[in-house]
Design a protein around this motif. Structure first.
Motif, PDB file in Angstrom:
ATOM      1  N   ARG A 269       5.786   2.133 -14.986  1.00 49.75           N
ATOM      2  CA  ARG A 269       4.741   1.690 -14.049  1.00 49.75           C
ATOM      3  C   ARG A 269       4.525   0.186 -14.194  1.00 49.75           C
ATOM      4  O   ARG A 269       4.480  -0.549 -13.196  1.00 49.75           O
ATOM      5  CB  ARG A 269       3.423   2.434 -14.303  1.00 49.75           C
ATOM      6  CG  ARG A 269       2.333   2.093 -13.262  1.00 49.75           C
ATOM      7  CD  ARG A 269       0.995   2.689 -13.654  1.00 49.75           C
ATOM      8  NE  ARG A 269       0.441   2.057 -14.843  1.00 49.75           N
ATOM      9  CZ  ARG A 269      -0.242   0.910 -14.835  1.00 49.75           C
ATOM     10  NH1 ARG A 269      -0.437   0.250 -13.709  1.00 49.75           N
ATOM     11  NH2 ARG A 269      -0.729   0.420 -15.967  1.00 49.75           N
TER      12      ARG A 269
ATOM     13  N   VAL B 292      -5.421   1.067  -6.126  1.00 48.41           N
ATOM     14  CA  VAL B 292      -4.630   2.280  -6.336  1.00 48.41           C
ATOM     15  C   VAL B 292      -4.765   2.808  -7.763  1.00 48.41           C
ATOM     16  O   VAL B 292      -4.848   4.017  -7.983  1.00 48.41           O
ATOM     17  CB  VAL B 292      -3.137   2.005  -6.017  1.00 48.41           C
ATOM     18  CG1 VAL B 292      -2.270   3.219  -6.333  1.00 48.41           C
ATOM     19  CG2 VAL B 292      -2.979   1.594  -4.553  1.00 48.41           C
ATOM     20  N   TRP B 293      -4.802   1.897  -8.742  1.00 47.14           N
ATOM     21  CA  TRP B 293      -4.803   2.281 -10.149  1.00 47.14           C
ATOM     22  C   TRP B 293      -6.062   1.791 -10.860  1.00 47.14           C
ATOM     23  O   TRP B 293      -6.498   0.667 -10.655  1.00 47.14           O
ATOM     24  CB  TRP B 293      -3.574   1.682 -10.854  1.00 47.14           C
ATOM     25  CG  TRP B 293      -2.274   2.197 -10.335  1.00 47.14           C
ATOM     26  CD1 TRP B 293      -1.505   1.647  -9.348  1.00 47.14           C
ATOM     27  CD2 TRP B 293      -1.605   3.391 -10.751  1.00 47.14           C
ATOM     28  NE1 TRP B 293      -0.387   2.409  -9.141  1.00 47.14           N
ATOM     29  CE2 TRP B 293      -0.421   3.479  -9.992  1.00 47.14           C
ATOM     30  CE3 TRP B 293      -1.881   4.365 -11.710  1.00 47.14           C
ATOM     31  CZ2 TRP B 293       0.488   4.525 -10.150  1.00 47.14           C
ATOM     32  CZ3 TRP B 293      -0.984   5.412 -11.871  1.00 47.14           C
ATOM     33  CH2 TRP B 293       0.183   5.480 -11.089  1.00 47.14           C
TER      34      TRP B 293
ATOM     35  N   GLN C 297      -3.055  11.604  -6.912  1.00 49.25           N
ATOM     36  CA  GLN C 297      -2.469  10.279  -6.732  1.00 49.25           C
ATOM     37  C   GLN C 297      -1.466  10.325  -5.582  1.00 49.25           C
ATOM     38  O   GLN C 297      -0.729  11.293  -5.423  1.00 49.25           O
ATOM     39  CB  GLN C 297      -1.766   9.843  -8.017  1.00 49.25           C
ATOM     40  CG  GLN C 297      -1.235   8.425  -8.015  1.00 49.25           C
ATOM     41  CD  GLN C 297      -2.355   7.397  -8.122  1.00 49.25           C
ATOM     42  OE1 GLN C 297      -2.941   7.046  -7.111  1.00 49.25           O
ATOM     43  NE2 GLN C 297      -2.632   6.933  -9.312  1.00 49.25           N
ATOM     44  N   HIS C 298      -1.475   9.300  -4.746  1.00 49.55           N
ATOM     45  CA  HIS C 298      -0.546   9.236  -3.615  1.00 49.55           C
ATOM     46  C   HIS C 298       0.887   9.289  -4.122  1.00 49.55           C
ATOM     47  O   HIS C 298       1.228   8.694  -5.146  1.00 49.55           O
ATOM     48  CB  HIS C 298      -0.781   7.946  -2.822  1.00 49.55           C
ATOM     49  CG  HIS C 298      -0.115   7.931  -1.476  1.00 49.55           C
ATOM     50  ND1 HIS C 298       1.242   7.793  -1.309  1.00 49.55           N
ATOM     51  CD2 HIS C 298      -0.636   8.029  -0.221  1.00 49.55           C
ATOM     52  CE1 HIS C 298       1.546   7.798  -0.025  1.00 49.55           C
ATOM     53  NE2 HIS C 298       0.423   7.944   0.662  1.00 49.55           N
TER      54      HIS C 298
ATOM     55  N   THR D 114       2.923  -2.693  -6.246  1.00 46.22           N
ATOM     56  CA  THR D 114       2.155  -1.483  -5.923  1.00 46.22           C
ATOM     57  C   THR D 114       1.597  -0.845  -7.189  1.00 46.22           C
ATOM     58  O   THR D 114       0.447  -0.380  -7.207  1.00 46.22           O
ATOM     59  CB  THR D 114       3.041  -0.474  -5.169  1.00 46.22           C
ATOM     60  OG1 THR D 114       3.483  -1.067  -3.941  1.00 46.22           O
ATOM     61  CG2 THR D 114       2.270   0.806  -4.853  1.00 46.22           C
ATOM     62  N   HIS D 115       2.375  -0.848  -8.242  1.00 43.96           N
ATOM     63  CA  HIS D 115       1.934  -0.239  -9.508  1.00 43.96           C
ATOM     64  C   HIS D 115       0.791  -1.007 -10.162  1.00 43.96           C
ATOM     65  O   HIS D 115       0.203  -0.519 -11.128  1.00 43.96           O
ATOM     66  CB  HIS D 115       3.099  -0.174 -10.500  1.00 43.96           C
ATOM     67  CG  HIS D 115       4.182   0.772 -10.099  1.00 43.96           C
ATOM     68  ND1 HIS D 115       5.338   0.934 -10.845  1.00 43.96           N
ATOM     69  CD2 HIS D 115       4.304   1.613  -9.040  1.00 43.96           C
ATOM     70  CE1 HIS D 115       6.114   1.823 -10.256  1.00 43.96           C
ATOM     71  NE2 HIS D 115       5.507   2.254  -9.159  1.00 43.96           N
TER      72      HIS D 115
ATOM     73  N   TYR E  25       3.459   7.810  -3.234  1.00 51.33           N
ATOM     74  CA  TYR E  25       4.104   6.505  -3.329  1.00 51.33           C
ATOM     75  C   TYR E  25       3.219   5.459  -4.007  1.00 51.33           C
ATOM     76  O   TYR E  25       3.412   4.271  -3.818  1.00 51.33           O
ATOM     77  CB  TYR E  25       4.570   6.039  -1.949  1.00 51.33           C
ATOM     78  CG  TYR E  25       5.855   6.731  -1.538  1.00 51.33           C
ATOM     79  CD1 TYR E  25       7.084   6.149  -1.790  1.00 51.33           C
ATOM     80  CD2 TYR E  25       5.827   8.003  -0.969  1.00 51.33           C
ATOM     81  CE1 TYR E  25       8.262   6.793  -1.449  1.00 51.33           C
ATOM     82  CE2 TYR E  25       6.997   8.655  -0.629  1.00 51.33           C
ATOM     83  CZ  TYR E  25       8.218   8.049  -0.869  1.00 51.33           C
ATOM     84  OH  TYR E  25       9.389   8.695  -0.541  1.00 51.33           O
ATOM     85  N   ALA E  26       2.256   5.943  -4.815  1.00 54.70           N
ATOM     86  CA  ALA E  26       1.554   5.013  -5.705  1.00 54.70           C
ATOM     87  C   ALA E  26       2.456   4.639  -6.877  1.00 54.70           C
ATOM     88  O   ALA E  26       2.283   3.583  -7.495  1.00 54.70           O
ATOM     89  CB  ALA E  26       0.272   5.656  -6.216  1.00 54.70           C
ATOM     90  N   TYR E  27       3.430   5.510  -7.173  1.00 58.09           N
ATOM     91  CA  TYR E  27       4.327   5.331  -8.309  1.00 58.09           C
ATOM     92  C   TYR E  27       5.736   5.684  -7.852  1.00 58.09           C
ATOM     93  O   TYR E  27       6.029   6.834  -7.518  1.00 58.09           O
ATOM     94  CB  TYR E  27       3.873   6.256  -9.443  1.00 58.09           C
ATOM     95  CG  TYR E  27       4.719   6.212 -10.698  1.00 58.09           C
ATOM     96  CD1 TYR E  27       4.626   5.132 -11.582  1.00 58.09           C
ATOM     97  CD2 TYR E  27       5.591   7.253 -11.003  1.00 58.09           C
ATOM     98  CE1 TYR E  27       5.397   5.108 -12.743  1.00 58.09           C
ATOM     99  CE2 TYR E  27       6.352   7.232 -12.168  1.00 58.09           C
ATOM    100  CZ  TYR E  27       6.252   6.157 -13.031  1.00 58.09           C
ATOM    101  OH  TYR E  27       7.002   6.123 -14.180  1.00 58.09           O
TER     102      TYR E  27
ATOM    103  N   ARG F 208       0.829  -1.211   0.000  1.00 58.49           N
ATOM    104  CA  ARG F 208       0.000   0.000   0.000  1.00 58.49           C
ATOM    105  C   ARG F 208       0.854   1.246   0.000  1.00 58.49           C
ATOM    106  O   ARG F 208       1.869   1.316   0.706  1.00 58.49           O
ATOM    107  CB  ARG F 208      -0.926   0.015   1.221  1.00 58.49           C
ATOM    108  CG  ARG F 208      -2.343  -0.384   0.895  1.00 58.49           C
ATOM    109  CD  ARG F 208      -3.235  -0.445   2.089  1.00 58.49           C
ATOM    110  NE  ARG F 208      -3.135   0.692   2.986  1.00 58.49           N
ATOM    111  CZ  ARG F 208      -3.805   0.778   4.145  1.00 58.49           C
ATOM    112  NH1 ARG F 208      -4.592  -0.216   4.521  1.00 58.49           N
ATOM    113  NH2 ARG F 208      -3.668   1.834   4.904  1.00 58.49           N
ATOM    114  N   PRO F 209       0.499   2.269  -0.786  1.00 61.66           N
ATOM    115  CA  PRO F 209       1.345   3.461  -0.870  1.00 61.66           C
ATOM    116  C   PRO F 209       1.682   4.104   0.469  1.00 61.66           C
ATOM    117  O   PRO F 209       2.824   4.527   0.678  1.00 61.66           O
ATOM    118  CB  PRO F 209       0.520   4.407  -1.755  1.00 61.66           C
ATOM    119  CG  PRO F 209      -0.269   3.500  -2.634  1.00 61.66           C
ATOM    120  CD  PRO F 209      -0.615   2.326  -1.759  1.00 61.66           C
TER     121      PRO F 209
END
Length: 456
Positions: free
Chosen positions: A323, A365-366, A385-386, A359-360, A388-390, A59-60
């Motif tokens: 990603r 998240v996406w 977008q968080h 995560t990506h 740390y989502a990317y 999780r981010p």
């Protein structure tokens, strides 16, 4: 005990025993880890690998805790770092004082200002390297994608980041050895807890490749150590380096950092660009839009640094490429103090695995995470977008110092190829990764290039 945001009461992480997943792990370890991550749905889980029981964090907000908020508590150490530590020693990929010293020495090479100053040289190097694709394009001979991307990247990096101090003869030794290391390290990376007294497939090839790199790199250190020149390249910076009190550094230290920087600056771009072509083959509308932008912006010229600001879709394509297929797909950490992540207690000595690849691809998240869609990085769609989502280049203090170089280089190489050729895979090949220290394509990729113009 420190706590994570939203940690709540202490709870146990969901455990995935090795015996339940071993058959799938042996067949396709990356896909098996992906299935486990999907089942966990972003929650902290624990992998029971027998000799090792690492936590997996995806999780981010949890990733941010490990890489940023509590980065001093989660260090780059433990069995999962053993294969790389054996290869690169006390380099910028180390921890503590060794990392601080290497970063202090190398950071000036990778400042935005210095990279911008080098972009004209980079553009010329890329143009010259892409020129060599004219012959197979003219004769209709397909190219082998990974070796050709490697050649273009290595010729560029040697000229720009290493001050052209690595001769063609030396490059012809280092590059195949580096490729051999990347493929032979797989089992040691997957099974880091197996003692070195127990042989694994790839061990002999790994040792042979390291021997070749040692002979070549130590030879270069001996040649340039006393008089490296006054350039702004990696080689010169390392040879001029001194300890904080002005003491001289060892040849081994210079060698370790030369190897670390050569590996990270070439492998990342080579592998990322190799993934691009099967993705474009599967998404012809993206390929058409990409080529249209490149031809419109670049025209009959060679790609120049001034073109980059107008290559918006190229930039988003590279972002989306990383990603789906981040080259550094797993970042292991060891906890040094008690804490908790998402309510799960983490004790000193516990291993925590962070994976951009997983995560990506989180559905929480996406939107449509498995679809290749560069426009997801349009500013209006990426807003909110968080952070740390990317994170293809990591995060926190250990974020890759070469990320700006990668972005400029990858965009220029992509634009240079597409401004001069229409590429098409010889046969459709699924974008299936082979797990290891990096994510390389599992199958060889052949590509035909149709010339669309000649550079003036």
């Amino acid at each position: 005990m420190s706590t994570a945001i939203g940690a709540g009461p202490a709870r146990k992480a969901r455990l995935f025993p090795l015996y339940r997943t071993l058959p799938g792990f042996v067949r396709d370890p990356l896909r098996q880890i992906e299935r486990i991550s999907e089942a966990a749905g972003g929650e902290v889980l624990r992998l029971d690998l027998g000799a090792s029981r690492p936590f997996l964090v995806t999780r981010p907000d949890h990733v941010q805790q490990v890489l940023r908020r509590e980065s001093e508590n989660f260090v780059r150490d433990g069995v999962f770092w053993r294969p790389l530590r054996a290869l690169m020693g006390d380099s910028i990929l180390a921890e503590g004082d060794e990392w601080e010293l290497s970063k202090r020495v190398l950071q000036p090479v990778f400042t935005t200002r210095n990279v911008n100053a080098l972009t004209e040289l980079m553009a010329h190097a890329i143009g010259d390297a892409v020129d060599k694709l004219e012959e197979p394009a003219r004769t209709g001979r397909p190219i082998d994608v990974l070796p050709e991307m490697s050649r273009i990247v290595n010729e560029t990096v040697i000229k720009v980041l290493f001050g052209d101090k690595i001769s063609p003869v030396e490059a012809d030794r280092i590059i195949p050895a580096m490729d051999q290391v990347a493929t032979s390290i797989t089992f040691r990376f997957l099974l880091p807890f197996v003692p070195h007294s127990i042989p694994l497939p790839g061990d002999r090839a790994f040792r042979d490749a390291v021997k070749v790199m040692d002979e070549t790199l130590f030879g270069l250190v001996e040649k340039y150590r006393e008089d490296p020149g006054d350039g702004k390249d990696v080689f010169t910076a390392l040879c001029h380096a001194r300890t904080a009190d002005g003491g001289e550094l060892t040849d081994r230290w210079v060698r370790d950092n030369l190897l670390a920087m050569f590996a990270t600056s070439t492998e990342t771009t080579t592998v990322a660009l190799s993934w691009l072509w099967p993705l474009l083959d599967d998404h012809p509308k993206v390929a058409e839009k990409l080529q249209e932008e490149v031809v419109r912006v670049v025209g009959d010229e060679r790609v120049r640094p001034s073109h980059l600001s107008d290559l918006h879709y190229v930039r988003r394509t590279v972002q989306e490429l990383l990603r789906l297929y981040p080259v550094g797909w797993m970042f292991p950490r060891i906890a040094t103090k008690p804490t908790s992540i998402g309510g799960v207690p983490i004790r000193p000595g516990n291993t925590v695995l962070i994976s951009p690849f997983l995560t990506h691809r989180l559905e929480s998240v996406w939107d449509r995470p498995l679809e290749f869609d560069p426009d997801r990085f349009l500013p209006e769609r990426a807003a909110g977008q968080h952070r740390y989502a990317y994170f293809p280049f990591g995060g926190g203090p250990h974020q890759c110092i070469g990320r700006h170089v990668f972005n400029v280089e990858a965009q220029m190489i992509l634009a240079s190829i597409l401004s001069r050729f229409r590429p098409a895979l010889s046969a459709s090949v699924p974008a299936m990764p082979r797990i290891g220290a990096t994510l390389r394509p599992r199958q060889a990729l052949e590509m035909n290039l149709t010339p669309i113009r000649r550079c003036a």
